[in-house]
Enzyme design. Structure first.
Site, PDB file in Angstrom:
ATOM      1  N   LYS A 116     -14.758  -3.071 -31.917  1.00  0.00           N
ATOM      2  CA  LYS A 116     -14.824  -3.994 -30.780  1.00  0.00           C
ATOM      3  C   LYS A 116     -16.269  -4.314 -30.412  1.00  0.00           C
ATOM      4  CE  LYS A 116     -12.912  -4.405 -26.068  1.00  0.00           C
ATOM      5  NZ  LYS A 116     -12.126  -3.686 -25.035  1.00  0.00           N
ATOM      6  N   SER A 127      -8.634  -6.484 -23.115  1.00  0.00           N
ATOM      7  CA  SER A 127      -9.794  -7.139 -23.683  1.00  0.00           C
ATOM      8  C   SER A 127     -10.014  -6.839 -25.172  1.00  0.00           C
ATOM      9  CB  SER A 127     -11.048  -6.693 -22.916  1.00  0.00           C
ATOM     10  OG  SER A 127     -11.239  -5.279 -23.037  1.00  0.00           O
ATOM     11  N   SER A 175      -6.791  -2.011 -21.959  1.00  0.00           N
ATOM     12  CA  SER A 175      -7.318  -2.985 -22.914  1.00  0.00           C
ATOM     13  C   SER A 175      -6.977  -2.707 -24.369  1.00  0.00           C
ATOM     14  CB  SER A 175      -8.848  -3.076 -22.784  1.00  0.00           C
ATOM     15  OG  SER A 175      -9.204  -3.684 -21.564  1.00  0.00           O
TER      16      SER A 175
END
Length: 455
Positions: free
Chosen positions: A77, A152, A176
């Site tokens: 990420k 996210s 997330s």
């Protein structure tokens, strides 16, 4: 349909046995990423670096080294430091930032033989429930490009669901890395706070909540990644050892809660999915009772959101004052709100967070596993912060996130596994929560539940 590549376990077996090489698996992953650019799941690649790293893995294998993740391509990420790579937090403030070193978790994965093939998209500062940013634009759902995979960690989740890689690493400060996997039909694991060391890396707007979170097609690959990353490290004072032994699910006290004891809306298909899962598990001999946590008065996500807003304001308030247009408008509103909170209001949010954690701790004094929906709805258009309606009720922008944040505030481990899909084939997930430190018990139980629900 959700795509599948070989599992991490299969890749390790093939690379270790010499049936393929780490370079070949890396090249194949890079080709898949290139072919799936329209998904916008991967925001940065560095083929030369990736292939050099893969060649080093092959050299280590030739020298006789054994690695538990040998040759496994991974996506990281875009808010986790990955040494030598551009890591931006999805923000124009960090558009050219090159991470000076690996986060401890990434270094451990590389030591275990994993190969970074790309950086996965995140919303700006990982602070939205959809994966869009002013820097990179929207990440799209693998089954429908008009929809969001959630956020996210939408980029890492979409990359796994689309079959670009078998394993991705996200972060989770409020769900997330559980909600996006639920929306795309894969698994995502939020470990106990501190089970995997956090950092070195960016300063976090979340006060003692965010964790490194593996994402994969199934629980077995998540377990493989977790074992490579877990364990205390003196560089992270919050990291801690967790229980080494995993208990069998047959001896555990298991409960389910349709709404987590909250006044929230749930789509019928999601509610039916949980009820039918409980019925199947009960028919297989597992005793599951219905039980809701009891929360203190005023326990809502709104009560604890000042912590996120104030954290963003503390980190980026000066940049916002200089030029608010550099931020995603949704993030700018959060920063502006954070600048307005008084110290007493932020302290009240901390008190609310502590009360939630104590309530969950009391619940798990009598229960070993709790089953809930991961999300109350399926994916929605990426142009919206959330769906317009959930369970026949008008939905606020955060109504899709109701089942995950309290887990972070209690520092508990939780995993989302696929549970079903709506009439259009859009997935939703089953969340399994356990007491803090019982990560290995949770993963073992999740594998058993996953297998039972697949039969």
């Amino acid at each position: 349909m959700i795509s599948r590549t070989n599992s991490a376990r299969e890749i390790v077996a093939d690379v270790t046995a010499g049936r393929t090489t780490a370079v070949e698996t890396a090249k194949a992953a890079l080709a898949r990423i290139e072919a799936a650019k329209s998904l916008n799941a991967i925001v940065t690649t560095d083929p030369a670096r990736t292939l050099a790293d893969a060649a080093a893995i092959d050299a280590r294998l030739r020298a006789g080294e054994t690695m538990p993740l040998a040759g496994v391509p991974i996506v990281v990420k875009d808010n986790i430091w990955t040494g030598g790579w551009r890591v931006t937090q999805g923000s124009r403030l960090f558009a050219d930032f090159i991470a000076p070193e690996d986060a401890i978790a990434i270094a451990r994965l590389r030591d275990a033989g994993a190969i970074v093939v790309g950086i996965g998209a995140t919303s700006e500062f990982a602070c939205k429930g959809v994966t869009t940013s002013e820097l990179f634009g929207p990440t799209r759902h693998p089954q429908n490009p008009a929809l969001t995979p959630g956020g996210s960690s939408g980029g890492p989740a979409a990359a796994v669901a689309a079959g670009l890689v078998p394993l991705a690493i996200g972060t989770d400060a409020g769900g997330s890395s559980r909600r996006p996997p639920a929306h795309v039909g894969i698994a995502g694991f939020k470990p106990s706070y501190g089970a995997i060391p956090y950092g070195p890396g960016f300063a976090e707007p979340f006060f003692g909540l965010s964790v490194i979170a593996p994402i994969a097609a199934d629980v077995a690959d998540i377990t493989l990644a977790f074992e490579a990353m877990a364990g205390a490290d003196p560089r992270d004072p919050d990291s801690a050892s967790i229980a080494q032994e995993a208990r069998d699910i047959a001896g555990l006290r298991v409960a389910f809660s349709l709404r987590l004891g909250l006044d929230v809306a749930v789509d019928d298909v999601v509610a039916d999915g949980l009820v039918s899962a409980v019925a199947r598990l009960s028919a297989a001999g597992l005793h599951v009772t219905q039980r809701d946590p009891v929360w203190p008065a005023g326990a809502t996500e709104e009560a604890i959101m000042p912590l996120q807003h104030a954290g963003l304001a503390a980190l980026h308030g000066d940049a916002f004052r200089r030029d608010p247009t550099i931020f995603d408008p949704d993030i700018a509103r959060q920063i502006e709100r954070g600048l307005s909170w008084s110290g007493a209001e932020v302290a009240a949010a901390l008190i609310a967070s502590t009360a939630i954690a104590r309530a969950f701790a009391g619940f798990f004094d009598e229960i070993d596993l709790l089953l809930t929906p991961t999300v109350p709805c399926v994916a929605w258009p990426f142009t919206q912060l959330g769906p317009d309606m959930i369970g026949g009720r008008a939905a606020s922008p955060r109504a899709h996130a109701v089942f995950t944040p309290f887990v972070n505030h209690a520092r508990l481990p939780a995993i989302s596994i696929p549970r079903g899909a709506d009439a259009y084939g859009l997935p939703f997930g089953l969340q399994i929560i356990a007491p803090r430190g019982e990560d290995r018990t949770l993963l073992r139980a999740a594998r058993q539940i996953e297998a039972q629900l697949r039969t």
